[in-house]
Design a protein around this motif. Structure first.
Motif, PDB file in Angstrom:
ATOM      1  N   ALA A  16       0.801  -1.225   0.000  1.00  0.00           N
ATOM      2  CA  ALA A  16       0.000   0.000   0.000  1.00  0.00           C
ATOM      3  C   ALA A  16       0.841   1.285   0.000  1.00  0.00           C
ATOM      4  CB  ALA A  16      -0.990   0.054   1.148  1.00  0.00           C
ATOM      5  N   GLU A  17       2.153   1.145   0.149  1.00  0.00           N
ATOM      6  CA  GLU A  17       3.014   2.318   0.117  1.00  0.00           C
ATOM      7  C   GLU A  17       3.472   2.607  -1.320  1.00  0.00           C
ATOM      8  OE1 GLU A  17       2.183   3.180   3.685  1.00  0.00           O
ATOM      9  OE2 GLU A  17       3.869   4.324   2.857  1.00  0.00           O
ATOM     10  N   THR A  18       4.259   3.685  -1.454  1.00  0.00           N
ATOM     11  CA  THR A  18       4.754   4.114  -2.769  1.00  0.00           C
ATOM     12  C   THR A  18       6.253   3.883  -2.860  1.00  0.00           C
ATOM     13  OG1 THR A  18       3.018   5.776  -3.040  1.00  0.00           O
ATOM     14  CG2 THR A  18       5.048   6.100  -4.308  1.00  0.00           C
ATOM     15  N   VAL A  19       6.720   3.452  -4.020  1.00  0.00           N
ATOM     16  CA  VAL A  19       8.143   3.212  -4.236  1.00  0.00           C
ATOM     17  C   VAL A  19       8.543   3.779  -5.588  1.00  0.00           C
ATOM     18  CG1 VAL A  19       7.777   0.936  -5.296  1.00  0.00           C
ATOM     19  CG2 VAL A  19       9.964   1.451  -4.178  1.00  0.00           C
ATOM     20  N   ILE A  79       5.587   3.539  -8.342  1.00  0.00           N
ATOM     21  CA  ILE A  79       4.474   2.603  -8.141  1.00  0.00           C
ATOM     22  C   ILE A  79       3.736   3.039  -6.886  1.00  0.00           C
ATOM     23  CG2 ILE A  79       3.787   0.194  -7.874  1.00  0.00           C
ATOM     24  CD1 ILE A  79       6.511  -0.610  -9.039  1.00  0.00           C
ATOM     25  N   SER A  80       2.484   3.394  -7.050  1.00  0.00           N
ATOM     26  CA  SER A  80       1.654   3.828  -5.921  1.00  0.00           C
ATOM     27  C   SER A  80       0.804   2.673  -5.418  1.00  0.00           C
ATOM     28  CB  SER A  80       0.755   4.989  -6.347  1.00  0.00           C
ATOM     29  OG  SER A  80       1.501   6.048  -6.864  1.00  0.00           O
ATOM     30  N   ASP A  81       0.437   2.736  -4.128  1.00  0.00           N
ATOM     31  CA  ASP A  81      -0.430   1.702  -3.559  1.00  0.00           C
ATOM     32  C   ASP A  81       0.094   0.302  -3.917  1.00  0.00           C
ATOM     33  OD1 ASP A  81      -3.888   0.627  -4.067  1.00  0.00           O
ATOM     34  OD2 ASP A  81      -2.593   0.499  -2.291  1.00  0.00           O
ATOM     35  N   SER A  82       1.335   0.038  -3.562  1.00  0.00           N
ATOM     36  CA  SER A  82       2.003  -1.215  -3.940  1.00  0.00           C
ATOM     37  C   SER A  82       1.203  -2.437  -3.507  1.00  0.00           C
ATOM     38  CB  SER A  82       3.401  -1.271  -3.324  1.00  0.00           C
ATOM     39  OG  SER A  82       4.209  -0.243  -3.829  1.00  0.00           O
ATOM     40  N   GLN A  83       1.175  -3.431  -4.381  1.00  0.00           N
ATOM     41  CA  GLN A  83       0.477  -4.673  -4.121  1.00  0.00           C
ATOM     42  C   GLN A  83       1.447  -5.839  -4.137  1.00  0.00           C
ATOM     43  OE1 GLN A  83      -2.618  -4.798  -7.102  1.00  0.00           O
ATOM     44  NE2 GLN A  83      -3.585  -2.915  -6.362  1.00  0.00           N
ATOM     45  N   LEU A  84       1.058  -6.925  -3.481  1.00  0.00           N
ATOM     46  CA  LEU A  84       1.945  -8.092  -3.427  1.00  0.00           C
ATOM     47  C   LEU A  84       2.302  -8.575  -4.837  1.00  0.00           C
ATOM     48  CD1 LEU A  84       0.329 -10.105  -0.487  1.00  0.00           C
ATOM     49  CD2 LEU A  84       2.365  -8.649  -0.424  1.00  0.00           C
ATOM     50  N   GLY A  85       1.374  -8.444  -5.766  1.00  0.00           N
ATOM     51  CA  GLY A  85       1.612  -8.873  -7.134  1.00  0.00           C
ATOM     52  C   GLY A  85       2.594  -8.000  -7.897  1.00  0.00           C
ATOM     53  N   MET A 111      10.759  -6.038  -3.861  1.00  0.00           N
ATOM     54  CA  MET A 111      10.084  -6.903  -2.896  1.00  0.00           C
ATOM     55  C   MET A 111       8.973  -6.102  -2.225  1.00  0.00           C
ATOM     56  SD  MET A 111      13.447  -8.792  -1.317  1.00  0.00           S
ATOM     57  CE  MET A 111      14.360  -7.252  -1.225  1.00  0.00           C
ATOM     58  N   VAL A 112       7.822  -6.715  -2.050  1.00  0.00           N
ATOM     59  CA  VAL A 112       6.682  -6.068  -1.409  1.00  0.00           C
ATOM     60  C   VAL A 112       6.354  -6.816  -0.124  1.00  0.00           C
ATOM     61  CG1 VAL A 112       4.294  -5.330  -1.666  1.00  0.00           C
ATOM     62  CG2 VAL A 112       5.806  -5.364  -3.668  1.00  0.00           C
ATOM     63  N   LYS A 113       6.419  -6.090   0.972  1.00  0.00           N
ATOM     64  CA  LYS A 113       6.184  -6.704   2.287  1.00  0.00           C
ATOM     65  C   LYS A 113       4.729  -6.533   2.702  1.00  0.00           C
ATOM     66  CE  LYS A 113      10.883  -5.683   3.860  1.00  0.00           C
ATOM     67  NZ  LYS A 113      11.699  -4.949   4.859  1.00  0.00           N
ATOM     68  N   PRO A 114       4.106  -7.620   3.164  1.00  0.00           N
ATOM     69  CA  PRO A 114       2.690  -7.523   3.587  1.00  0.00           C
ATOM     70  C   PRO A 114       2.539  -6.817   4.929  1.00  0.00           C
ATOM     71  CG  PRO A 114       3.515  -9.745   3.893  1.00  0.00           C
ATOM     72  CD  PRO A 114       4.615  -8.986   3.219  1.00  0.00           C
TER      73      PRO A 114
END
Lengths: 114, 115
Positions: A16-19, A79-85, A111-114
């Motif tokens: 859900a964060e931005t990168v 990338i906004s609102d990052s998702q696990l996918g 890598m996207v952390k839950p």
């Protein structure tokens, strides 16, 4: 000759964060195109977003947007609102208008952390 | 609408052997490009075929050759395999007439292992 540099081998973001992924390039062409591709573990290269160098307006595709700085030869992906996918390798690429050859950077593993 | 397909998925060969990889472009596309992606690196352009001719070539030796058929499908041939040829081989298709706006669509790749 064209070169593409991605200085971040790995990046991590909370869900859900931005990168922002960085990319710099070099080309002697005045007319060229820039791309971000995503390569998940399935290996298939998927187009995320493209930018025509002659357009000053930054491209956007849903949660993905770019910051294109032509003078600095910089092309970053946000990338906004990052998702696990979104977890994958991300490659920046440049193509001139005369040919159809893509020149890729070395990639950034996201890598996207839950 | 079928996307880009490649065969086989995986392949194991020994040094000195020859290999043929195959690619069928996305429907409506007439141009096929081949890329080599070594482990942990970005893809490197091998060559591109259009109208059954090699249109552009990257910095690869003559051991790498290709062919495009009248139905736009393509083959990549590698002779006298070396250990360093072990990589993921990606095929991408596009529509040349829309070169200024075209996008290359990639297949799932063929993983080649040379022992």
């Amino acid at each position: 000759a064209q070169t593409v540099t991605q200085s971040q081998p790995e990046m991590s973001v909370q869900e859900a964060e931005t990168v922002t992924l960085s990319c710099t390039y070099d080309t002697s062409e005045s007319d060229y195109y820039l791309f971000w591709y995503k390569q998940p573990p399935s290996r298939q290269m998927i187009l995320v977003i493209r930018q025509e160098a002659y357009k000053q307006q930054n491209a956007t595709e849903n949660r993905f947007s770019v910051n294109f700085q032509k003078a600095a030869k910089s092309f970053s992906l946000k990338i906004s609102d990052s998702q696990l996918g979104d977890a994958a390798m991300y490659f920046c690429a440049v193509r001139n208008n005369a040919g159809n050859m893509l020149t890729f950077g070395g990639g950034t593993r996201l890598m996207v952390k839950p | 609408d079928a996307g880009v397909t490649q065969s086989p998925t995986h392949l194991i060969k020994t040094r000195g052997q020859q290999v043929t990889l195959r690619c069928s472009p996305k429907s409506g596309h007439d141009t096929v490009s081949w890329y080599q992606q070594a482990l942990g690196q970005g893809p490197q352009f091998i060559f591109q075929y259009y109208e059954e001719e090699e249109r552009q070539r990257g910095n690869f030796p003559d051991r790498f050759s290709g062919h495009q058929f009248p139905n736009y499908s393509s083959e990549l041939n590698v002779n006298a395999l070396l250990l360093g040829d072990s990589a993921l081989y990606l095929c991408a298709s596009s529509y040349l007439a829309e070169r200024s706006t075209d996008t290359q669509y990639f297949g799932p790749g063929t993983r080649l292992t040379v022992l």
